[in-house]
Scaffold this motif. Structure first.
Motif, short mmCIF file in Angstrom:
data_model
loop_
_atom_site.label_atom_id
_atom_site.label_comp_id
_atom_site.label_asym_id
_atom_site.label_seq_id
_atom_site.Cartn_x
_atom_site.Cartn_y
_atom_site.Cartn_z
N ARG A 40 -31.72 4.56 14.24
CA ARG A 40 -31.74 5.90 14.81
C ARG A 40 -30.39 6.26 15.40
O ARG A 40 -29.89 7.36 15.24
N GLU A 41 -29.82 5.30 16.08
CA GLU A 41 -28.57 5.53 16.79
C GLU A 41 -27.39 5.70 15.83
O GLU A 41 -26.50 6.50 16.08
N ASN A 42 -27.39 4.93 14.75
CA ASN A 42 -26.19 4.86 13.91
C ASN A 42 -26.29 5.55 12.56
O ASN A 42 -25.25 5.82 11.95
N CYS A 43 -27.48 5.82 12.11
CA CYS A 43 -27.61 6.30 10.73
C CYS A 43 -28.09 7.73 10.61
O CYS A 43 -28.02 8.29 9.52
N LEU A 44 -28.58 8.32 11.68
CA LEU A 44 -29.20 9.63 11.52
C LEU A 44 -28.36 10.76 12.10
O LEU A 44 -28.83 11.87 12.28
N LEU A 45 -27.10 10.47 12.35
CA LEU A 45 -26.19 11.50 12.83
C LEU A 45 -25.91 12.52 11.74
O LEU A 45 -25.68 13.68 12.00
N CYS A 46 -25.85 12.03 10.52
CA CYS A 46 -25.36 12.86 9.43
C CYS A 46 -26.44 13.28 8.45
O CYS A 46 -26.32 14.29 7.79
N HIS A 47 -27.47 12.48 8.30
CA HIS A 47 -28.50 12.83 7.34
C HIS A 47 -29.85 12.35 7.81
O HIS A 47 -29.95 11.57 8.74
N SER A 48 -30.87 12.83 7.08
CA SER A 48 -32.23 12.53 7.48
C SER A 48 -32.64 11.13 7.02
O SER A 48 -31.93 10.48 6.26
N THR A 49 -33.78 10.71 7.49
CA THR A 49 -34.29 9.38 7.18
C THR A 49 -34.55 9.18 5.69
O THR A 49 -34.48 8.06 5.21
N GLU A 50 -34.82 10.27 4.97
CA GLU A 50 -35.14 10.11 3.54
C GLU A 50 -34.01 9.48 2.74
O GLU A 50 -34.25 8.87 1.71
N TYR A 51 -32.80 9.67 3.20
CA TYR A 51 -31.70 9.05 2.47
C TYR A 51 -31.92 7.55 2.40
O TYR A 51 -31.53 6.91 1.43
N ILE A 52 -32.53 7.01 3.43
CA ILE A 52 -32.79 5.57 3.47
C ILE A 52 -34.13 5.27 2.81
O ILE A 52 -34.22 4.42 1.92
N SER A 53 -35.17 6.01 3.21
CA SER A 53 -36.52 5.65 2.79
C SER A 53 -36.79 5.92 1.32
O SER A 53 -37.73 5.38 0.75
N THR A 54 -36.00 6.77 0.69
CA THR A 54 -36.26 7.06 -0.72
C THR A 54 -35.42 6.21 -1.67
O THR A 54 -35.52 6.36 -2.89
N GLN A 55 -34.62 5.32 -1.11
CA GLN A 55 -33.87 4.41 -1.99
C GLN A 55 -34.83 3.44 -2.65
O GLN A 55 -35.83 3.05 -2.06
N PRO A 56 -34.52 3.03 -3.87
CA PRO A 56 -35.30 1.92 -4.43
C PRO A 56 -34.97 0.67 -3.61
O PRO A 56 -33.95 0.67 -2.91
N PRO A 57 -35.82 -0.35 -3.66
CA PRO A 57 -35.53 -1.57 -2.90
C PRO A 57 -34.15 -2.11 -3.29
O PRO A 57 -33.85 -2.26 -4.47
N LEU A 58 -33.33 -2.37 -2.28
CA LEU A 58 -31.98 -2.87 -2.55
C LEU A 58 -31.84 -4.31 -2.05
O LEU A 58 -32.52 -4.73 -1.12
N LYS A 59 -30.95 -5.02 -2.71
CA LYS A 59 -30.64 -6.38 -2.27
C LYS A 59 -29.76 -6.32 -1.03
O LYS A 59 -29.14 -5.29 -0.75
N ARG A 60 -29.67 -7.44 -0.33
CA ARG A 60 -28.85 -7.48 0.87
C ARG A 60 -27.42 -7.01 0.60
O ARG A 60 -26.88 -6.19 1.35
N THR A 61 -26.84 -7.51 -0.47
CA THR A 61 -25.45 -7.11 -0.77
C THR A 61 -25.34 -5.60 -1.00
O THR A 61 -24.33 -4.99 -0.67
N GLN A 62 -26.40 -5.03 -1.55
CA GLN A 62 -26.37 -3.59 -1.80
C GLN A 62 -26.50 -2.79 -0.51
O GLN A 62 -25.82 -1.78 -0.32
N TRP A 63 -27.36 -3.28 0.40
CA TRP A 63 -27.46 -2.59 1.69
C TRP A 63 -26.18 -2.75 2.48
O TRP A 63 -25.72 -1.82 3.15
N GLU A 64 -25.58 -3.95 2.39
CA GLU A 64 -24.29 -4.15 3.05
C GLU A 64 -23.27 -3.14 2.53
O GLU A 64 -22.52 -2.53 3.30
N ALA A 65 -23.28 -2.99 1.20
CA ALA A 65 -22.34 -2.05 0.58
C ALA A 65 -22.61 -0.61 1.03
O ALA A 65 -21.68 0.17 1.24
#
Ligand code: HEC
Length: 114
Positions: A55-80
């Motif tokens: 909430r603190e770091n990711c929702l300044l610029c866009h809504s939660t859907e940017y995260i929740s609508t992604q297909p499942p990503l691997k750790r390296t992909q989320w890191e990226a």
């Protein structure tokens, strides 16, 4: 059958009247909000210990859907993704918050084989 301008004008008025009547139709009157069907959780993210940081770091610029609508990503992909937000979009995410954010993303939106 002839189309005089006069005839067309009356047809036009007829359609206008019909349109007004359709618009005035109280078809939504009495609809109970409790009956509204919303998609399961379109605007929220999964709740767990890591959500506060997201909430603190990711929702300044866009809504939660940017995260929740992604297909499942691997750790390296989320890191990226998080790196991309910081580098490409200048997200003001402190370095020490990154591992916790990635953990949350992998836990809740990662592939099962991590
Ligand atoms: C400084 C603004 C900003 C912050 C903060 C931010 N993002 Fe983004 N994010 C963006 C922009 C800009 C896009 C691309 C939007 C577009 O293409 O329409 C984006 C897109 C995304 C996408 C869609 C995939 C992609 O790469 O385009 C994901 C997933 C995402 N962000 C996750 C995150 C996560 C997770 C965080 C927190 C760790 C975060 N964002 C924080 C600006 C930000």
């Amino acid at each position: 059958m002839h189309h005089s301008p006069r005839h067309n004008r009356w047809v036009g008025i007829g359609f206008a009247t019909l349109a007004v009547r359709l618009l005035a139709e109280p078809e939504f009157k009495g609809a109970d909000p409790a009956d509204w069907k919303l998609p399961s959780e379109p605007f929220t993210l999964r709740e767990d210990g890591g959500l506060a940081a997201v909430r603190e770091n990711c929702l300044l610029c866009h809504s939660t859907e940017y995260i929740s609508t992604q297909p499942p990503l691997k750790r390296t992909q989320w890191e990226a993704e998080v790196t991309k937000m910081r580098v490409k979009f200048a997200a003001p995410i402190p370095t020490n918050a990154v591992p916790g954010l990635v953990d949350y993303l992998v836990r809740n939106y990662g592939t099962t084989n991590r």
